[in-house]
Motif scaffolding. Structure first.
Motif, PDB file in Angstrom:
ATOM      1  N   LEU A 253      68.442  17.115  40.037  1.00 39.53           N
ATOM      2  CA  LEU A 253      67.527  16.459  40.972  1.00 39.53           C
ATOM      3  C   LEU A 253      67.099  17.399  42.097  1.00 39.53           C
ATOM      4  CD1 LEU A 253      69.217  12.941  41.227  1.00 39.53           C
ATOM      5  CD2 LEU A 253      67.116  13.537  39.990  1.00 39.53           C
ATOM      6  N   LEU A 254      68.026  18.185  42.610  1.00 39.69           N
ATOM      7  CA  LEU A 254      67.676  19.125  43.671  1.00 39.69           C
ATOM      8  C   LEU A 254      66.721  20.202  43.176  1.00 39.69           C
ATOM      9  CD1 LEU A 254      71.164  19.350  45.355  1.00 39.69           C
ATOM     10  CD2 LEU A 254      69.046  18.808  46.576  1.00 39.69           C
ATOM     11  N   CYS A 255      66.968  20.723  41.977  1.00 38.22           N
ATOM     12  CA  CYS A 255      66.062  21.721  41.419  1.00 38.22           C
ATOM     13  C   CYS A 255      64.663  21.143  41.251  1.00 38.22           C
ATOM     14  CB  CYS A 255      66.588  22.246  40.090  1.00 38.22           C
ATOM     15  SG  CYS A 255      68.052  23.300  40.231  1.00 38.22           S
ATOM     16  N   LYS A 256      64.575  19.941  40.727  1.00 36.78           N
ATOM     17  CA  LYS A 256      63.265  19.290  40.566  1.00 36.78           C
ATOM     18  C   LYS A 256      62.571  19.125  41.905  1.00 36.78           C
ATOM     19  CE  LYS A 256      61.950  16.090  37.974  1.00 36.78           C
ATOM     20  NZ  LYS A 256      61.719  14.754  37.358  1.00 36.78           N
ATOM     21  N   ALA A 257      63.350  18.829  42.944  1.00 36.51           N
ATOM     22  CA  ALA A 257      62.772  18.578  44.264  1.00 36.51           C
ATOM     23  C   ALA A 257      62.211  19.848  44.904  1.00 36.51           C
ATOM     24  CB  ALA A 257      63.819  17.947  45.176  1.00 36.51           C
ATOM     25  N   VAL A 258      62.860  21.004  44.655  1.00 42.73           N
ATOM     26  CA  VAL A 258      62.417  22.232  45.325  1.00 42.73           C
ATOM     27  C   VAL A 258      61.436  23.050  44.497  1.00 42.73           C
ATOM     28  CG1 VAL A 258      64.633  22.340  46.525  1.00 42.73           C
ATOM     29  CG2 VAL A 258      64.299  23.741  44.476  1.00 42.73           C
ATOM     30  N   LEU A 259      61.363  22.827  43.206  1.00 43.51           N
ATOM     31  CA  LEU A 259      60.531  23.673  42.350  1.00 43.51           C
ATOM     32  C   LEU A 259      59.040  23.646  42.700  1.00 43.51           C
ATOM     33  CD1 LEU A 259      62.183  23.291  38.826  1.00 43.51           C
ATOM     34  CD2 LEU A 259      61.979  25.383  40.185  1.00 43.51           C
ATOM     35  N   PRO A 260      58.444  22.510  43.037  1.00 43.21           N
ATOM     36  CA  PRO A 260      57.004  22.535  43.331  1.00 43.21           C
ATOM     37  C   PRO A 260      56.628  23.510  44.443  1.00 43.21           C
ATOM     38  CG  PRO A 260      57.709  20.283  42.958  1.00 43.21           C
ATOM     39  CD  PRO A 260      58.956  21.117  42.993  1.00 43.21           C
ATOM     40  N   SER A 261      57.386  23.518  45.547  1.00 46.07           N
ATOM     41  CA  SER A 261      57.038  24.424  46.650  1.00 46.07           C
ATOM     42  C   SER A 261      57.330  25.872  46.280  1.00 46.07           C
ATOM     43  CB  SER A 261      57.801  24.033  47.920  1.00 46.07           C
ATOM     44  OG  SER A 261      59.197  24.172  47.738  1.00 46.07           O
ATOM     45  N   MET A 262      58.409  26.119  45.528  1.00 49.05           N
ATOM     46  CA  MET A 262      58.691  27.486  45.091  1.00 49.05           C
ATOM     47  C   MET A 262      57.591  27.991  44.166  1.00 49.05           C
ATOM     48  SD  MET A 262      62.824  27.524  44.374  1.00 49.05           S
ATOM     49  CE  MET A 262      64.009  27.445  45.732  1.00 49.05           C
ATOM     50  N   ARG A 263      57.120  27.133  43.292  1.00 52.18           N
ATOM     51  CA  ARG A 263      56.041  27.542  42.384  1.00 52.18           C
ATOM     52  C   ARG A 263      54.766  27.860  43.153  1.00 52.18           C
ATOM     53  NH1 ARG A 263      56.158  23.336  37.244  1.00 52.18           N
ATOM     54  NH2 ARG A 263      57.763  24.412  36.013  1.00 52.18           N
ATOM     55  N   ARG A 264      54.462  27.069  44.183  1.00 55.00           N
ATOM     56  CA  ARG A 264      53.246  27.317  44.964  1.00 55.00           C
ATOM     57  C   ARG A 264      53.273  28.695  45.613  1.00 55.00           C
ATOM     58  NH1 ARG A 264      53.829  21.835  46.497  1.00 55.00           N
ATOM     59  NH2 ARG A 264      54.880  22.448  48.441  1.00 55.00           N
ATOM     60  N   ARG A 265      54.445  29.126  46.059  1.00 58.29           N
ATOM     61  CA  ARG A 265      54.562  30.427  46.711  1.00 58.29           C
ATOM     62  C   ARG A 265      54.854  31.548  45.713  1.00 58.29           C
ATOM     63  NH1 ARG A 265      57.312  27.259  50.290  1.00 58.29           N
ATOM     64  NH2 ARG A 265      59.326  27.963  49.518  1.00 58.29           N
ATOM     65  N   GLY A 266      55.192  31.187  44.477  1.00 56.05           N
ATOM     66  CA  GLY A 266      55.498  32.207  43.478  1.00 56.05           C
ATOM     67  C   GLY A 266      56.785  32.944  43.748  1.00 56.05           C
ATOM     68  N   TYR A 267      57.734  32.230  44.406  1.00 53.71           N
ATOM     69  CA  TYR A 267      59.009  32.867  44.733  1.00 53.71           C
ATOM     70  C   TYR A 267      60.074  31.796  44.909  1.00 53.71           C
ATOM     71  CZ  TYR A 267      62.595  35.675  47.043  1.00 53.71           C
ATOM     72  OH  TYR A 267      63.756  36.305  47.338  1.00 53.71           O
ATOM     73  N   GLY A 268      61.278  32.084  44.403  1.00 49.94           N
ATOM     74  CA  GLY A 268      62.396  31.177  44.641  1.00 49.94           C
ATOM     75  C   GLY A 268      63.675  31.733  44.057  1.00 49.94           C
ATOM     76  N   ARG A 269      64.776  31.338  44.677  1.00 51.35           N
ATOM     77  CA  ARG A 269      66.107  31.689  44.192  1.00 51.35           C
ATOM     78  C   ARG A 269      66.941  30.417  44.128  1.00 51.35           C
ATOM     79  NH1 ARG A 269      63.695  35.643  43.333  1.00 51.35           N
ATOM     80  NH2 ARG A 269      64.109  37.809  43.983  1.00 51.35           N
ATOM     81  N   ILE A 270      67.466  30.120  42.958  1.00 54.66           N
ATOM     82  CA  ILE A 270      68.365  28.976  42.784  1.00 54.66           C
ATOM     83  C   ILE A 270      69.689  29.515  42.255  1.00 54.66           C
ATOM     84  CG2 ILE A 270      68.790  26.822  41.534  1.00 54.66           C
ATOM     85  CD1 ILE A 270      65.737  26.443  41.404  1.00 54.66           C
ATOM     86  N   VAL A 271      70.776  29.149  42.927  1.00 57.85           N
ATOM     87  CA  VAL A 271      72.104  29.576  42.511  1.00 57.85           C
ATOM     88  C   VAL A 271      72.991  28.345  42.386  1.00 57.85           C
ATOM     89  CG1 VAL A 271      74.086  31.056  42.987  1.00 57.85           C
ATOM     90  CG2 VAL A 271      71.805  31.743  43.791  1.00 57.85           C
ATOM     91  N   ASN A 272      73.565  28.155  41.213  1.00 57.61           N
ATOM     92  CA  ASN A 272      74.470  27.032  40.961  1.00 57.61           C
ATOM     93  C   ASN A 272      75.909  27.529  40.890  1.00 57.61           C
ATOM     94  OD1 ASN A 272      72.297  25.154  40.674  1.00 57.61           O
ATOM     95  ND2 ASN A 272      71.967  25.878  38.591  1.00 57.61           N
ATOM     96  N   LEU A 273      76.838  26.703  41.362  1.00 65.50           N
ATOM     97  CA  LEU A 273      78.262  27.049  41.315  1.00 65.50           C
ATOM     98  C   LEU A 273      78.881  26.467  40.059  1.00 65.50           C
ATOM     99  CD1 LEU A 273      80.114  28.593  43.434  1.00 65.50           C
ATOM    100  CD2 LEU A 273      77.758  28.107  44.120  1.00 65.50           C
ATOM    101  N   GLY A 274      79.454  27.350  39.233  1.00 68.82           N
ATOM    102  CA  GLY A 274      80.009  26.925  37.958  1.00 68.82           C
ATOM    103  C   GLY A 274      81.516  27.052  37.901  1.00 68.82           C
ATOM    104  N   LEU A 275      82.008  27.469  36.746  1.00 68.65           N
ATOM    105  CA  LEU A 275      83.445  27.557  36.485  1.00 68.65           C
ATOM    106  C   LEU A 275      83.713  28.751  35.583  1.00 68.65           C
ATOM    107  CD1 LEU A 275      86.326  26.230  36.584  1.00 68.65           C
ATOM    108  CD2 LEU A 275      85.646  24.947  34.541  1.00 68.65           C
ATOM    109  N   ALA A 276      84.592  29.655  36.014  1.00 70.75           N
ATOM    110  CA  ALA A 276      84.942  30.819  35.200  1.00 70.75           C
ATOM    111  C   ALA A 276      85.582  30.379  33.889  1.00 70.75           C
ATOM    112  CB  ALA A 276      85.896  31.733  35.973  1.00 70.75           C
TER     113      ALA A 276
END
Length: 248
Positions: A122-145
């Motif tokens: 949901l958070l990725c969906k929420a931020v993607l439109p503005s990142m796409r408009r600027r042609g720049y974005g960084r998304i980092v998710n916390l996982g599990l080794a």
């Protein structure tokens, strides 16, 4: 190598925990203004914002249930309205459950999926439109080794399943967004020192790790900073394990 984030705005979801706080401070120290996303711990969020202000950076505290589509959309919109843009999203949200799968209830199972995977979706969906408009974005998710190596996790099965799904989400989004100048990556911690880990438990866990000790939250945050920085413009869909050689 350019790890500076001057002029950028980062939203850290789950910012008030041990790792989230370290990530917030690391990004702020590198020049970013930060939006501190939290669910219940308002006091910690305000204290963290004060630390960021002392660095001369802007800090915004925002309460939200990030398993709600309505609230995630409102959260992203508020960051842009009050801080002017949104360049970086770090998803640290995710409950942890130490319980064998055979003893895990359906409610606990759903909570693992909602907080670890649905929130990030949901958070990725929420931020993607503005990142796409600027042609720049960084998304980092916390996982599990250990997930990439195919490890099973007898004591944290539901949590591991949720993080495996998050890994798939990370890579699917990375492939989808690469042409928009947006990278999507994962930092996968192993055992991390924190207030919930006793001294005796830390010694026992350290005996399993080639490096001989647990990770610090700052070491996890360093990996997040790297993937959130301009230095990784051609790095997407990857996993950085911060595990001291555990699982090799």
């Amino acid at each position: 190598m350019n790890l500076r984030l001057d002029g950028q705005v980062a939203l850290i979801a789950g910012a008030t925990g041990c790792i989230g706080s370290a990530v917030t401070m690391s990004l702020a120290q590198s020049g970013a203004d930060v939006a501190i996303g939290y669910f219940a711990n308002e006091r910690n969020a305000e204290d963290l914002a004060e630390e960021v202000h002392r660095l001369g950076r802007r800090a915004l505290t925002l309460q939200a249930d990030v398993t709600s589509e309505r609230q995630t959309l409102a959260l992203a919109g508020e960051v842009e309205r009050r801080l002017g843009r949104l360049d970086i999203l770090v998803n640290v949200v995710g409950h942890f459950l130490k319980k064998p799968l055979a003893e895990t209830t359906a409610t606990e199972w759903q909570e693992m999926l909602d907080t670890n995977v649905t929130s990030a979706f949901l958070l990725c969906k929420a931020v993607l439109p503005s990142m796409r408009r600027r042609g720049y974005g960084r998304i980092v998710n916390l996982g599990l080794a250990g997930l990439e190596a195919g490890h099973g996790f007898a004591q944290i099965g539901a949590h591991a399943v949720a993080k495996a799904a998050l890994l798939s989400l990370t890579r699917s989004l990375a492939k989808q967004e690469a042409g928009h100048g947006i990278t999507v990556n994962m930092v996968a911690p192993g055992f991390v020192l924190g207030p919930q880990v006793s001294e005796a438990e830390a010694r026992e866990l350290a005996s399993r790790i080639p490096a001989g000790r647990l990770a610090t939250a700052d070491e996890v945050a360093d990996a997040v900073l790297f993937l959130a920085s301009p230095a990784t413009s051609y790095v997407t869909g990857t996993v950085i394990e911060v595990a001291g050689g555990w699982g090799l």
